[in-house]
Design a protein around this motif. Structure first.
Motif, mmCIF file in Angstrom:
data_model
loop_
_atom_site.group_PDB
_atom_site.id
_atom_site.type_symbol
_atom_site.label_atom_id
_atom_site.label_comp_id
_atom_site.label_asym_id
_atom_site.label_seq_id
_atom_site.Cartn_x
_atom_site.Cartn_y
_atom_site.Cartn_z
ATOM 1 N N VAL D 29 0.848 -1.197 0.000
ATOM 2 C CA VAL D 29 0.000 0.000 0.000
ATOM 3 C C VAL D 29 0.885 1.250 0.000
ATOM 4 O O VAL D 29 1.756 1.404 0.855
ATOM 5 C CB VAL D 29 -0.937 0.012 1.220
ATOM 6 N N THR D 30 0.663 2.095 -0.981
ATOM 7 C CA THR D 30 1.508 3.268 -1.159
ATOM 8 C C THR D 30 0.656 4.500 -1.444
ATOM 9 O O THR D 30 -0.152 4.486 -2.375
ATOM 10 C CB THR D 30 2.463 3.043 -2.350
ATOM 11 N N PHE D 31 0.768 5.523 -0.606
ATOM 12 C CA PHE D 31 0.158 6.815 -0.922
ATOM 13 C C PHE D 31 0.705 7.885 0.013
ATOM 14 O O PHE D 31 1.321 7.566 1.027
ATOM 15 C CB PHE D 31 -1.376 6.752 -0.854
ATOM 16 N N ASP D 32 0.519 9.133 -0.357
ATOM 17 C CA ASP D 32 0.979 10.270 0.438
ATOM 18 C C ASP D 32 -0.216 11.016 1.002
ATOM 19 O O ASP D 32 -1.280 11.039 0.402
ATOM 20 C CB ASP D 32 1.729 11.278 -0.455
ATOM 21 N N VAL D 33 0.006 11.662 2.131
ATOM 22 C CA VAL D 33 -1.002 12.579 2.663
ATOM 23 C C VAL D 33 -0.357 13.950 2.721
ATOM 24 O O VAL D 33 0.701 14.112 3.335
ATOM 25 C CB VAL D 33 -1.455 12.151 4.073
ATOM 26 N N ALA D 34 -0.984 14.936 2.074
ATOM 27 C CA ALA D 34 -0.424 16.283 2.073
ATOM 28 C C ALA D 34 -0.900 17.033 3.306
ATOM 29 O O ALA D 34 -1.965 16.740 3.853
ATOM 30 C CB ALA D 34 -0.851 17.024 0.811
ATOM 31 N N ALA D 35 -0.118 18.006 3.749
ATOM 32 C CA ALA D 35 -0.486 18.792 4.920
ATOM 33 C C ALA D 35 -1.832 19.459 4.679
ATOM 34 O O ALA D 35 -2.071 20.032 3.620
ATOM 35 C CB ALA D 35 0.582 19.822 5.214
ATOM 36 N N GLY D 36 -2.713 19.362 5.646
ATOM 37 C CA GLY D 36 -3.968 20.097 5.598
ATOM 38 C C GLY D 36 -4.985 19.591 4.592
ATOM 39 O O GLY D 36 -6.013 20.227 4.393
ATOM 40 N N GLU D 37 -4.762 18.459 3.968
ATOM 41 C CA GLU D 37 -5.764 17.972 3.009
ATOM 42 C C GLU D 37 -6.687 16.945 3.668
ATOM 43 O O GLU D 37 -6.374 16.378 4.706
ATOM 44 C CB GLU D 37 -5.090 17.345 1.773
ATOM 45 N N ILE D 38 -7.843 16.754 3.042
ATOM 46 C CA ILE D 38 -8.680 15.629 3.439
ATOM 47 C C ILE D 38 -8.583 14.599 2.334
ATOM 48 O O ILE D 38 -8.982 14.864 1.195
ATOM 49 C CB ILE D 38 -10.149 16.048 3.665
ATOM 50 N N ILE D 39 -7.998 13.467 2.662
ATOM 51 C CA ILE D 39 -7.845 12.424 1.654
ATOM 52 C C ILE D 39 -8.747 11.256 2.051
ATOM 53 O O ILE D 39 -8.822 10.878 3.218
ATOM 54 C CB ILE D 39 -6.364 12.002 1.518
ATOM 55 N N GLY D 40 -9.472 10.739 1.089
ATOM 56 C CA GLY D 40 -10.386 9.632 1.378
ATOM 57 C C GLY D 40 -9.763 8.300 1.019
ATOM 58 O O GLY D 40 -9.071 8.184 0.014
ATOM 59 N N ILE D 41 -9.987 7.303 1.862
ATOM 60 C CA ILE D 41 -9.638 5.938 1.471
ATOM 61 C C ILE D 41 -10.956 5.189 1.365
ATOM 62 O O ILE D 41 -11.713 5.118 2.333
ATOM 63 C CB ILE D 41 -8.732 5.240 2.498
ATOM 64 N N VAL D 42 -11.249 4.672 0.184
ATOM 65 C CA VAL D 42 -12.541 4.054 -0.013
ATOM 66 C C VAL D 42 -12.361 2.604 -0.447
ATOM 67 O O VAL D 42 -11.379 2.251 -1.098
ATOM 68 C CB VAL D 42 -13.386 4.866 -1.031
ATOM 69 N N GLY D 43 -13.285 1.771 -0.036
ATOM 70 C CA GLY D 43 -13.217 0.352 -0.377
ATOM 71 C C GLY D 43 -14.319 -0.386 0.343
ATOM 72 O O GLY D 43 -14.954 0.154 1.244
#
Lengths: 303, 305, 332, 332
Positions: D29-43
């Protein structure tokens, strides 16, 4: 939803494998039981015990109640495998005879308690309402009443007797199985498949036979093993105190009572070790069986 | 509730075989005098009055704390019970404290280190301790420590009649150990399963996610597992008394159990009845205690609207 | 189309003992009226605690109505005796939310599906198994599943087994209590497609109970919106959801996440929480969270009144018909 | 992404012990989270999205084996930290919000104290008053009215929506850089869900915290997330901006997922159902894990034999599909 192996939600199907393809849940439980060494050992030991007390007296050449004073207090020998007691009775014959009484009291009391308790608990849980509230309260209180003390009081006033032992034990032990049965029924009643059966038009008798009894039975079996262990221990305790089975009739408990003098204790261990070990082995193996059954029917375990 | 038990005991005494007045009068009394003496004894005991009146009289004196007199020692039963209460409470109290002191850490460690050697060992020992009858264990204890090793006394509270604290403690070791082992065995299992249930809860994971160490998380779980534990503990006391009775008997400990068993052998009805009442009261108090403790410990009950 | 089932002023109250031991009456359903025609699909929508499930359960007699009347094809079935109840269940069946708990884990799929057939004496060794296979195929499952146990199936498959069981007696009406909320999205679609097919092919009517606006809108013609034990609005699905009359409906639509980032919903945020069903607010039950509430709302219970076009609402201050709650912007 | 990532997962792989064997639950599993963002993980259930979050803070079941290449956070690798160092990150710099607010709070400790505790664990010298002040400030930020008094109540006296806000306040009290929110609104009603999502967005806006929002609900994602990580069978299949994903996804699974939702269709239309069910993690197909259920016209032998890696398409979007450059058509 997660990928944990925990039962995390209704849609998380249990782990399947081709090996488990078409196996009914009952056979799976048996398979799990057989794989549990302690439980298997418990079953074997208990079986040996039962066979011994049933057939032992027939095979033994000695009477458990009559002794020869000439051979009194003799240590274990080829003639008397476990030696003899103060009045020359064969100790092995007495262990067999005592076991008959102890196991009879234990099993009968537990059986009575399980039947009554399961019936009361099931009905109480199924119908609910005021009757259930009253029964639950009675169960709560009776659960904290110690059988041994009640027997002392009853025996002190009415005189000791074996039927009284069985009745008092059953009367005080049924709440344990009632509470368990009630708990299972309460949870089953909330299970949607029981509700579904009603909507599908099934009659109450069918629901009881098809859904309720198979659900309650495993838990009741576990409860029964605990009750047997309890009853055997309690019988031993009251007989030890002199409030249970009365001499000359032998029971494991009163055989220990006969040997509590410091002389017997220190110099004739063959008189008190065998009955003590017999009680211990019976209780331990019953508990092991109970644990094994409980683990085997616990569907949350995948093994 | 108490009234029901009192009625039950009264009926039980009435059902008892034999006439208490008869037993009161020596058998070897002169044949002519004997009937007189029995009649007198019957009047003295109030047995000539109608049964309901007898009950009212009996119950009235019961409420005044008057439980009648022992047939064998002629002591007041109430006083006898009080005299015997001290040693029993001492025995039970020490065993309970010692047992819990063992059970709490062992149960917690077994739960936290689940499925390790420690857990398996604790489980095995407690199952064995539960399966072994306390009197058999006591006999083994006497055999090993008093007979073979000669390091501990086999019976009694004191060597001499003197009340010496050191001597008392010395005599306490064996009976208390036997009883405490039973307590420890039972409660190790309770605590372990209670802790396991709590440790599996979501809030524990949330506490760890806050950055808490294992100790803090364990303490949260322990606090929660205490709630069912206090009621179990309260309800355990009556059952524990029966264990104490057996142990008192074998160690000749001058407590209530020994008194009850002696009374049983000589059919000392007033003492047995008094003991029965005592047990009944204990059961009721413990049930009440369990209810009260439950509301005190659980904020969900305490603060219910 | 003719009227199949009718519910008039249904009330279901439960008495419950709280922690303190005091008795409270939970007014789970407090005066609900509904009707459904043959081959119609009616949706009941609302949040947890609004009484939608209790309404559905009362219809199939899983709960005992405290007051009110339920009639089926004109005949009163409010408090049926055992025989009448069985006759009713032959025509009206129920599908549960949890496909795990609603199937007995100790029974094979065949005996599960056969249970209603056995109950009505329609089971025999020769035709029975064939009938089970036919039912399995109707819900899109292969015949060899019959000898397996529920734990071997996924949530969606189990729910289809539950539907096959409900279809065994050829009912006229299905009451479905959150039939897809325990399922994953992709599997949910399988079950919803099946329900739409069954209705088309077999002329089945159903009452679908759900909290999911999108699901309800997709598979039902007409909906009833419930709040705290009462129906606040009814009408054709699209109209009610696109142009709500009741402020609660509007808030519910607004709170439902849109189906794509390009869709924007009117932002209505309700304050506070659902009041207790044991002590509902006086007058209009929604007034404590309603931004349009006035004094009259606290004093007078708004009746569910028809306003034309098959729509009704229970509100003193309804929204304008022209007020859309959803608008779609083209991607910028 | 212009901002530097605060958190970056590189090749996170997790094995869990079930029975006697280890089963691979997360694959690379590979991904980045940027400062101050809302990132969704869906599944869907079993896709590994929750385990991904738990892996970051290593809140894993006892018999889990994490073989991560790297979980980069502030120059350190979380996967390589000793427990004591990890505890300084948990709750202090990365907060966590769980799914069920009814069970994530200790039932016998006052709500306020639990938030104080979160603060005091990381500020051992802070007094009670200071901790309480921080707690109240956070409770107010997430919209708990009358925070001062409510903090003295026990969890059972709080409603579900309020409890979830308390959990969010607890995650925020140490001013972390990242919050991992695992299905934070799944257990809540629509109107309450909207309030809680608002609270999360307010936290992002006012405190600048990045939010990793794990959910099965594409609607929630489309509403609040700027980027989406789509997971299937323990691996990432697509990473895209939310708008791009919904408008034109680069993986047939994401496309099917989006189109299986009833909201994406006209009423009564057949929905796009993904046939079959997700594979068992213990028995993954050799090629693309989605191949057995894939309805893409491009599906080929290659999909069955060769597992596609997560790689950029011609327009720079990340997808784990051999045919990532072809237009994804959805076939009902």
């Amino acid at each position: 939803m997660t990928t944990t192996n925990l039962p995390s939600g209704p849609s998380a199907a249990p782990i399947r494998s081709s090996r488990r393809g078409l196996v009914p849940p009952g056979r799976l439980a048996l398979r799990r039981y057989v794989r549990n060494p302690a439980a298997v050992a418990g079953a074997v030991v208990l079986l040996v015990m039962v066979l011994a007390v049933v057939f032992g007296p027939m095979l033994s050449p000695y009477s458990p109640d009559v002794g020869e004073l000439i051979t009194a207090r003799s240590a274990p020998s080829a003639a008397h495998w476990l030696g003899t007691d103060a009045i020359g009775r064969d100790q092995l014959a007495r262990v067999f005879a005592g076991g008959r009484v102890s196991l009879t009291v234990g099993f009968l009391a537990a059986l009575l308690a399980v039947v009554v308790g399961t019936l009361v608990g099931t009905l109480s849980g199924w119908f609910g309402g005021v009757a259930d509230a009253v029964i639950s309260r009675i169960i709560d209180i009776l659960l904290s009443v110690p059988p041994v003390l009640v027997i002392i009081v009853f025996a002190g006033i009415l005189g000791p007797s074996v039927p009284m032992l069985i009745i008092v034990f059953a009367a005080l032990l049924w709440p344990q199985s009632a509470r368990i049965a009630r708990g299972v029924v309460l949870s089953l009643r909330e299970q949607e498949f029981v509700q579904a059966a009603r909507v599908l038009g099934s009659r109450t008798a069918y629901i009881v036979v098809r859904h309720l009894i198979p659900g309650v039975l495993p838990a009741v079996v576990v409860a029964a093993t605990i009750l047997v262990a309890d009853a055997v221990l309690s019988e031993a305790a009251v007989s030890f105190l002199g409030a249970g089975v009365q001499p000359p009739q032998a029971s494991w408990g009163n055989m220990l009572n006969d040997s509590k003098s410091i002389t017997v204790l220190s110099s004739m261990p063959w008189l008190w070790l065998p009955p003590g070990i017999a009680i211990f082995a019976t209780v331990l193996s019953t508990m092991a069986i109970g644990d094994g059954v409980r683990d085997a029917i616990d569907t949350r375990r995948n093994a | 509730m108490f009234l029901i038990i009192a009625v039950g005991l009264f009926v039980l005494v009435r059902l008892a075989p034999g006439d208490p007045a008869e037993t009161l009068v020596p058998i070897d009394a002169a044949p002519g005098q004997r009937e007189e003496l029995v009649k007198a004894a019957r009047e003295q005991l109030g047995l000539d009055k109608p049964v309901p009146v007898q009950f009212v009289l009996w119950f009235g004196s019961l409420l005044k704390g008057d439980l009648g007199y022992s047939f064998s020692t002629h002591q007041a039963v109430g006083q006898l019970l009080l005299d015997r209460l001290g040693p029993t409470v001492l025995l039970m109290g020490s065993a309970l404290v010692l047992g819990l002191l063992i059970a709490i850490p062992v149960g917690i460690i077994a739960a936290v280190r689940r499925d390790t050697f420690v857990d398996a060992a604790a489980g095995t020992v407690s199952v064995i301790a539960l399966a072994i009858p306390s009197f058999f264990l006591a006999m083994l204890g006497i055999y090993v420590f008093a007979v073979k090793l000669r390091v501990l006394p086999s019976a009694g509270m004191y060597f001499s009649g003197e009340s010496d604290v050191g001597d008392l403690l010395y005599h306490l070791i064996l009976p208390v150990s036997v009883l405490a082992l039973a307590v420890a065995a039972a409660f190790t299992r309770y605590i372990r399963s209670g802790m396991l249930e709590q440790l599996g809860q979501d809030y524990i994971r949330a506490i760890v996610a806050k950055g808490a160490g294992p100790f803090r998380a364990t303490m949260h779980a322990f606090r929660n597992s205490l709630i069912p534990l206090v009621t179990v503990l309260a309800l355990y006391i009556p059952a524990f008394l029966s264990g104490a009775v057996v142990v008192e008997q074998i160690f000749s400990w001058p407590g209530m159990g020994q008194m009850a068993v002696n009374a049983l052998i000589v059919r000392d009805y007033p003492v047995i009845t008094g003991f029965g009442l005592y047990v009944a009261v204990l059961v009721l108090i413990c049930n009440l205690l369990a209810d009260v403790l439950y509301t005190v410990v659980d904020p969900r009950v305490r603060t219910a609207r | 189309m003719s009227e199949l089932l009718r519910v008039d002023d249904l009330k279901v109250h439960f008495s419950q003992r709280g922690f303190s031991g005091r008795k409270r009456v939970i007014r789970a359903v407090d005066g609900v009226s509904l009707s459904i025609d043959t081959n119609e699909a009616l949706g009941i929508i609302g949040e947890s605690g609004c009484g939608k499930s209790t309404t559905g359960r009362a219809i199939v007699h899983l709960e005992d109505p405290t007051e009110g009347r339920i009639s089926y094809r004109g005949a009163d079935v409010t408090h049926p005796d055992a025989a009448a109840r069985r006759a009713f269940n032959e025509k009206v069946q129920f599908v549960f939310q949890d496909p795990m708990s609603s199937l007995n884990p100790r029974m094979t799929v065949e005996s599960i599906i056969a249970e209603p057939l056995r109950a009505f004496g329609a089971w025999d060794r020769v035709t029975g198994p064939a009938r089970v296979v036919e039912l399995l195929e109707r819900v899109g499952l292969p015949a060899q599943f019959a000898s397996r146990y529920p734990h071997e199936f996924s949530g969606g498959q189990r729910q289809r087994i539950g539907i096959a069981r409900a279809l065994a007696l050829d009912p006229e009406l299905l009451v479905l209590d959150e039939p897809v909320s325990a399922l994953d999205v992709s599997v949910q679609a399988q079950v919803l497609n099946l329900l739409m097919d069954l209705r088309r092919q077999q002329g089945l009517a159903y009452i679908m109970i759900s909290h999911d606006l999108d699901v309800i809108r997709h598979v039902t013609d007409r909906i009833a919106v419930m709040y705290l034990g009462v129906v606040v609005e009814t009408g054709p699905a699209d109209e009610v959801l696109d142009h709500p009359l009741h402020p609660y409906t509007a808030a519910l639509v607004s709170a439902t996440p849109p189906s794509s980032p390009d869709e924007h919903r009117e932002r209505i945020r309700l304050q506070g929480e659902l009041p207790s069903a044991s002590n509902p607010p006086s007058g209009c039950r929604f007034r404590t969270r309603c931004w349009r509430a006035t004094e009259v709302c606290a004093e007078v219970v708004p009746p569910l009144e028809p306003v034309g076009d098959g729509r009704s609402r229970a509100c003193h201050h309804p929204l304008d018909l022209g007020m859309p709650t959803i608008r779609t912007e083209s991607a910028a | 992404m212009t901002a530097a990532p605060v958190l970056s997962l590189e090749g996170v792989t997790l094995d869990l012990k079930t029975g006697d064997d280890y089963v691979r639950i997360l694959r690379d599993v590979t991904f980045d989270v940027a400062a101050g963002e809302i990132i969704g993980i869906v599944g869907e259930s079993g896709s590994g999205k929750s385990m991904t979050a738990l892996s970051i803070l290593q809140l894993l079941p006892p018999k889990a084996r994490l073989t991560a290449a790297r979980i980069g956070f502030d120059g350190a690798d979380l996967a390589g930290l000793r427990p004591a160092e990890l505890r300084k990150v948990r709750g202090r710099r990365i907060g966590m919000v769980f799914q069920d607010p009814m069970t994530t709070l200790d039932p016998v400790v006052q709500v306020g104290r639990q938030i104080d505790e979160a603060y005091r664990i990381h500020h051992p010298r802070a007094g009670r008053a200071e901790a309480r002040e921080k707690s109240l400030a956070m409770l107010r930020l997430v919209g708990v009215p009358d925070a001062q008094n409510r903090a003295k109540q026990y969890p059972h006296q709080w409603s579900g929506g309020m409890r979830q806000r308390a959990v969010i306040a607890m995650a925020l009290v140490n001013d972390p850089e990242v919050i991992l929110a695992d299905e934070p609104t799944t257990a809540l009603d629509a109107t309450i869900q909207a309030q809680v999502l608002d609270a999360l967005m307010r936290a992002r806006d006012e405190l600048g915290v990045a939010v990793v929002l794990i959910t099965h609900d594409l609607g929630v994602i489309s509403q609040v997330a700027s980027r989406v990580v789509v997971m299937y069978a323990g691996g990432v299949v697509e990473i895209a901006g939310t708008r791009e994903l919904f408008a034109d996804s680069r993986h047939p699974y994401s496309a099917a997922l989006i189109h299986s939702r009833p909201g994406a269709h006209r009423r009564g239309e057949p929905l796009v159902a993904i046939p079959g069910r997700p594979p068992l993690m213990s028995d993954l197909p050799a090629g693309c894990p989605f191949a057995p259920r894939c309805a893409s016209p491009y599906k080929s032998e290659r999909c069955v034999t060769q597992r596609p890696a997560l790689e950029p398409s011609v327009d720079g979007r990340l997808s784990a599909c051999h045919y990532r450059d072809e237009p994804q058509e959805v076939i009902a």
